[in-house]
Design a protein around this motif. Structure first.
Motif, PDB file in Angstrom:
ATOM      1  N   GLU A  83       6.619-104.971 -62.540  1.00 18.71           N
ATOM      2  CA  GLU A  83       7.622-105.781 -61.866  1.00 18.71           C
ATOM      3  C   GLU A  83       8.120-106.629 -63.108  1.00 18.71           C
ATOM      4  OE1 GLU A  83       7.719-108.736 -58.110  1.00 18.71           O
ATOM      5  OE2 GLU A  83       6.553-109.458 -59.797  1.00 18.71           O
ATOM      6  N   VAL A  84       7.376-107.240 -64.029  1.00 22.30           N
ATOM      7  CA  VAL A  84       7.936-107.965 -64.991  1.00 22.30           C
ATOM      8  C   VAL A  84       8.904-107.213 -65.766  1.00 22.30           C
ATOM      9  CG1 VAL A  84       7.168-109.294 -66.875  1.00 22.30           C
ATOM     10  CG2 VAL A  84       5.689-109.566 -64.697  1.00 22.30           C
ATOM     11  N   ILE A  85       8.293-105.938 -66.243  1.00 25.89           N
ATOM     12  CA  ILE A  85       9.195-105.064 -66.866  1.00 25.89           C
ATOM     13  C   ILE A  85      10.440-104.645 -66.292  1.00 25.89           C
ATOM     14  CG2 ILE A  85       9.331-102.813 -67.718  1.00 25.89           C
ATOM     15  CD1 ILE A  85       6.154-102.752 -68.280  1.00 25.89           C
ATOM     16  N   ALA A  86      10.543-104.438 -65.083  1.00 26.78           N
ATOM     17  CA  ALA A  86      11.717-104.092 -64.296  1.00 26.78           C
ATOM     18  C   ALA A  86      12.716-105.222 -64.274  1.00 26.78           C
ATOM     19  CB  ALA A  86      11.307-103.667 -62.787  1.00 26.78           C
ATOM     20  N   GLY A  87      12.164-106.401 -63.945  1.00 20.81           N
ATOM     21  CA  GLY A  87      12.995-107.599 -63.640  1.00 20.81           C
ATOM     22  C   GLY A  87      13.216-108.504 -65.264  1.00 20.81           C
ATOM     23  N   THR A  96      19.270-110.426 -61.499  1.00 22.19           N
ATOM     24  CA  THR A  96      19.478-110.759 -59.936  1.00 22.19           C
ATOM     25  C   THR A  96      19.528-109.485 -59.085  1.00 22.19           C
ATOM     26  OG1 THR A  96      21.955-110.739 -60.379  1.00 22.19           O
ATOM     27  CG2 THR A  96      20.514-112.618 -60.345  1.00 22.19           C
ATOM     28  N   TYR A  97      20.094-108.240 -59.841  1.00 25.58           N
ATOM     29  CA  TYR A  97      20.017-106.875 -59.216  1.00 25.58           C
ATOM     30  C   TYR A  97      18.673-106.701 -58.727  1.00 25.58           C
ATOM     31  CZ  TYR A  97      24.617-106.635 -61.368  1.00 25.58           C
ATOM     32  OH  TYR A  97      26.034-107.027 -61.680  1.00 25.58           O
ATOM     33  N   THR A  98      17.857-106.868 -59.588  1.00 25.06           N
ATOM     34  CA  THR A  98      16.212-106.394 -59.392  1.00 25.06           C
ATOM     35  C   THR A  98      15.696-107.482 -58.068  1.00 25.06           C
ATOM     36  OG1 THR A  98      15.842-105.941 -61.687  1.00 25.06           O
ATOM     37  CG2 THR A  98      13.727-106.230 -60.233  1.00 25.06           C
ATOM     38  N   LEU A  99      16.115-108.547 -58.188  1.00 26.51           N
ATOM     39  CA  LEU A  99      15.839-109.603 -57.213  1.00 26.51           C
ATOM     40  C   LEU A  99      16.308-109.280 -55.735  1.00 26.51           C
ATOM     41  CD1 LEU A  99      15.748-112.538 -59.605  1.00 26.51           C
ATOM     42  CD2 LEU A  99      13.727-111.736 -58.239  1.00 26.51           C
ATOM     43  N   TYR A 100      17.836-108.777 -55.804  1.00 28.86           N
ATOM     44  CA  TYR A 100      18.155-108.404 -54.670  1.00 28.86           C
ATOM     45  C   TYR A 100      17.452-107.228 -53.943  1.00 28.86           C
ATOM     46  CZ  TYR A 100      22.245-111.466 -55.351  1.00 28.86           C
ATOM     47  OH  TYR A 100      23.173-112.418 -55.432  1.00 28.86           O
ATOM     48  N   GLY A 101      17.071-106.309 -54.754  1.00 32.12           N
ATOM     49  CA  GLY A 101      16.346-105.363 -54.205  1.00 32.12           C
ATOM     50  C   GLY A 101      15.131-105.604 -53.666  1.00 32.12           C
ATOM     51  N   LEU A 102      14.165-106.424 -54.314  1.00 27.27           N
ATOM     52  CA  LEU A 102      12.958-107.128 -54.181  1.00 27.27           C
ATOM     53  C   LEU A 102      13.291-107.815 -52.683  1.00 27.27           C
ATOM     54  CD1 LEU A 102      11.637-108.247 -57.347  1.00 27.27           C
ATOM     55  CD2 LEU A 102      10.031-106.912 -55.628  1.00 27.27           C
ATOM     56  N   LEU A 103      14.389-108.654 -52.543  1.00 24.77           N
ATOM     57  CA  LEU A 103      14.655-109.342 -51.392  1.00 24.77           C
ATOM     58  C   LEU A 103      14.912-108.485 -50.201  1.00 24.77           C
ATOM     59  CD1 LEU A 103      15.108-112.133 -50.168  1.00 24.77           C
ATOM     60  CD2 LEU A 103      17.492-112.010 -50.843  1.00 24.77           C
ATOM     61  N   ALA A 104      15.687-107.194 -50.433  1.00 28.35           N
ATOM     62  CA  ALA A 104      15.964-106.455 -49.342  1.00 28.35           C
ATOM     63  C   ALA A 104      14.537-105.645 -49.014  1.00 28.35           C
ATOM     64  CB  ALA A 104      17.031-105.522 -49.797  1.00 28.35           C
ATOM     65  N   GLY A 105      13.975-105.363 -49.807  1.00 27.04           N
ATOM     66  CA  GLY A 105      12.514-104.794 -49.384  1.00 27.04           C
ATOM     67  C   GLY A 105      11.731-105.823 -48.586  1.00 27.04           C
ATOM     68  N   GLY A 113      13.383-102.876 -57.881  1.00 33.82           N
ATOM     69  CA  GLY A 113      12.845-104.172 -57.115  1.00 33.82           C
ATOM     70  C   GLY A 113      12.856-103.700 -55.494  1.00 33.82           C
ATOM     71  N   PHE A 114      13.450-102.931 -55.332  1.00 30.79           N
ATOM     72  CA  PHE A 114      13.504-102.442 -53.906  1.00 30.79           C
ATOM     73  C   PHE A 114      12.360-101.467 -53.704  1.00 30.79           C
ATOM     74  CE2 PHE A 114      14.221 -99.430 -50.109  1.00 30.79           C
ATOM     75  CZ  PHE A 114      14.448-100.416 -49.091  1.00 30.79           C
ATOM     76  N   ALA A 115      11.974-100.599 -54.521  1.00 28.45           N
ATOM     77  CA  ALA A 115      10.941 -99.762 -54.342  1.00 28.45           C
ATOM     78  C   ALA A 115       9.306-100.439 -54.318  1.00 28.45           C
ATOM     79  CB  ALA A 115      10.996 -98.789 -55.496  1.00 28.45           C
ATOM     80  N   ILE A 116       9.378-101.614 -55.340  1.00 26.78           N
ATOM     81  CA  ILE A 116       8.225-102.281 -55.517  1.00 26.78           C
ATOM     82  C   ILE A 116       7.907-103.274 -54.503  1.00 26.78           C
ATOM     83  CG2 ILE A 116       8.138-101.334 -57.976  1.00 26.78           C
ATOM     84  CD1 ILE A 116       8.746-104.523 -58.529  1.00 26.78           C
ATOM     85  N   SER A 117       8.686-103.384 -53.629  1.00 30.94           N
ATOM     86  CA  SER A 117       8.646-104.729 -52.737  1.00 30.94           C
ATOM     87  C   SER A 117       7.452-104.532 -51.761  1.00 30.94           C
ATOM     88  CB  SER A 117       9.874-105.071 -52.099  1.00 30.94           C
ATOM     89  OG  SER A 117      10.414-103.848 -51.274  1.00 30.94           O
ATOM     90  N   PRO A 118       7.170-103.577 -51.411  1.00 28.37           N
ATOM     91  CA  PRO A 118       5.782-103.476 -50.426  1.00 28.37           C
ATOM     92  C   PRO A 118       4.695-103.424 -51.187  1.00 28.37           C
ATOM     93  CG  PRO A 118       7.150-101.400 -50.349  1.00 28.37           C
ATOM     94  CD  PRO A 118       7.733-101.876 -51.595  1.00 28.37           C
ATOM     95  N   MET A 119       4.651-103.632 -52.535  1.00 31.13           N
ATOM     96  CA  MET A 119       3.349-103.370 -53.328  1.00 31.13           C
ATOM     97  C   MET A 119       2.499-104.687 -53.142  1.00 31.13           C
ATOM     98  SD  MET A 119       4.432-101.032 -56.287  1.00 31.13           S
ATOM     99  CE  MET A 119       5.391 -99.242 -56.187  1.00 31.13           C
ATOM    100  N   TRP A 120       2.896-105.707 -53.565  1.00 29.53           N
ATOM    101  CA  TRP A 120       2.107-106.894 -53.484  1.00 29.53           C
ATOM    102  C   TRP A 120       1.644-107.169 -52.068  1.00 29.53           C
ATOM    103  CZ3 TRP A 120       0.034-110.329 -57.360  1.00 29.53           C
ATOM    104  CH2 TRP A 120      -0.617-111.321 -56.755  1.00 29.53           C
TER     105      TRP A 120
END
Length: 406
Positions: A244-248, A270-279, A327-334
């Motif tokens: 996550e840190v590498i991606a963001g 912010t693009y990474t964060l938008y993906g995380l937020l959507a996920g 960001g979207f792909a890793i959102s379910p992980m934590w």
């Protein structure tokens, strides 16, 4: 002091709102690191590895302080411990002021380390809260709510600090540009102090993070190392946070390496964060009603492997977009790894939580390796490091979390 769990009929809305506010704080001060990495690299003329020491100083505190934080919370209680964590963070943020005056990168790193220590205390307390305040099968959904607050704060931090620190020419360095951090970090210090006081006098209940649902054959175990789902889960958290840190946090410098200007690259995180937020929002809707947290973890891992491959094989903005969509792909992980790793630990839940927090050190060590690969191989091929990380998380999603014995 021995905290007790609140009654099952208790309304958890108020406490969860307080925890959500803390997750907003986590997100703001954590995700601003991506801007600081690019800002300090420019201001101090650092190598990629040198600038990634921002992430190292911030996240290594989790390894050093997770178990001491657990002991502190046992002594002070969660509410007082959270207040203390916020005050420690405030000490770290105010150090940015003399660091800017002295033009001292090491002093900035000391401030980041102290911020990380305060966050370790807060995370050690707040993640068990989110897991326990409600049914365990919907824990991933509640943690997803926390993730929404975290990522919204991260997006805010990118617009505020990206606009303040990275707007303008590509080659600004020295004392004059470091003055940009003084006012925002003085304001942030004040906010943290106010929050510390509010938490101290809030109605946040004390809860026990220990579970009573472990079967007899598990309660007889004598060591936390006898729970494979936890031990493998700590490794999964290590891989996830590093990824996550590498991606963001590296995407701004990656964009600049691909030829984009400061003004173009400063909002890439912010693009990474938008993906995380959507996920996270999708997780709130779908978990556990339509998809289990285990299946969400599997799907996210496979998608992350596909996107990482895409980032390596494509060029320009397409490659950057593949990194951002991680960001979207890793959102379910934590949200999924945490309850799976703590499942049925019984009396070992407290130390298990501390060990999972220690796994956050992946955010300290893996970006340094990524930075080394960027400097010695290429900015693009450095992302190949993510492939074994996501491969391991997929293993945990399919097999590792089910292991009851070694």
């Amino acid at each position: 002091m021995t905290p007790t769990a609140p009654p099952k009929t208790q309304n958890y809305t108020g406490p969860l709102l307080i925890i959500g506010a803390l997750f907003f704080v986590f997100g703001f001060v954590t995700w601003v690191n991506s801007v600081l990495i690019a800002f300090f690299k420019q201001a101090f003329n650092l190598s990629t590895v040198g600038s990634n020491l921002v992430a190292f100083a911030f996240f290594i505190s989790y390894t050093l302080m997770a178990i001491p934080s657990s002991a502190l919370l046992k002594r002070t209680g969660f509410k007082n411990g959270m207040s203390m964590g916020l005050l420690i963070m405030a000490v770290g943020t105010i150090i940015f002021v003399p660091a800017a005056k002295a033009v001292s990168y090491p002093l900035f790193l000391v401030g980041l380390f102290l911020i990380g220590i305060g966050l370790t205390v807060l995370q050690t307390a707040s993640n068990p809260y989110a897991t326990i305040l409600g049914p365990r099968e919907s824990a991933a959904q509640r943690i997803s709510f926390m993730g929404v607050a975290n990522k919204l704060a991260g997006i805010c931090s990118q617009f505020i600090f990206g606009g303040l620190l990275l707007t303008g020419a590509n080659a600004v360095s020295g004392a004059a540009t470091l003055e940009k951090v003084v006012t925002p970090y003085m304001i942030l210090t004040g906010v943290l102090i106010v929050l510390a006081v509010l938490i101290r006098y809030s109605n946040l209940p004390e809860v026990s993070e220990e579970q009573d649902d472990a079967p007899a054959e598990l309660t007889a175990r004598t060591s936390v190392g006898q729970f494979p789902n936890l031990v493998l889960g700590v490794a999964a958290i290590f891989c996830y946070v590093g990824a996550e840190v590498i991606a963001g946090d590296t995407i701004i410098n990656y964009g600049k390496a691909m030829g984009f200007s400061n003004d173009e690259a400063k909002y890439f995180t912010t693009y990474t964060l938008y993906g995380l937020l959507a996920g996270y929002i999708l997780g709130i809707v779908a978990i556990p009603k339509y998809i289990s947290q285990q299946m969400a973890l599997r799907v996210g891992s496979i998608l992350a492997l596909i996107l990482t491959t895409g980032a390596i094989l494509t060029d320009g903005f397409t490659s950057i977009l593949c990194v951002a969509l991680l960001g979207f792909a890793i959102s379910p992980m934590w949200p999924a790894i945490w309850p799976l790793a703590l499942n049925r630990l019984g009396k070992f839940t407290k130390i298990g939580s501390a060990l999972l927090i220690m796994g956050i050190s992946g955010g300290a060590l893996l970006p340094l390796l990524h930075g080394y690969l960027t400097d010695t191989v290429s900015a693009k091929m450095a992302y190949a490091l993510l492939l074994p990380l996501f491969g391991y998380i997929l293993y945990y999603a399919v097999i590792g979390h089910k292991k009851a014995n070694w």
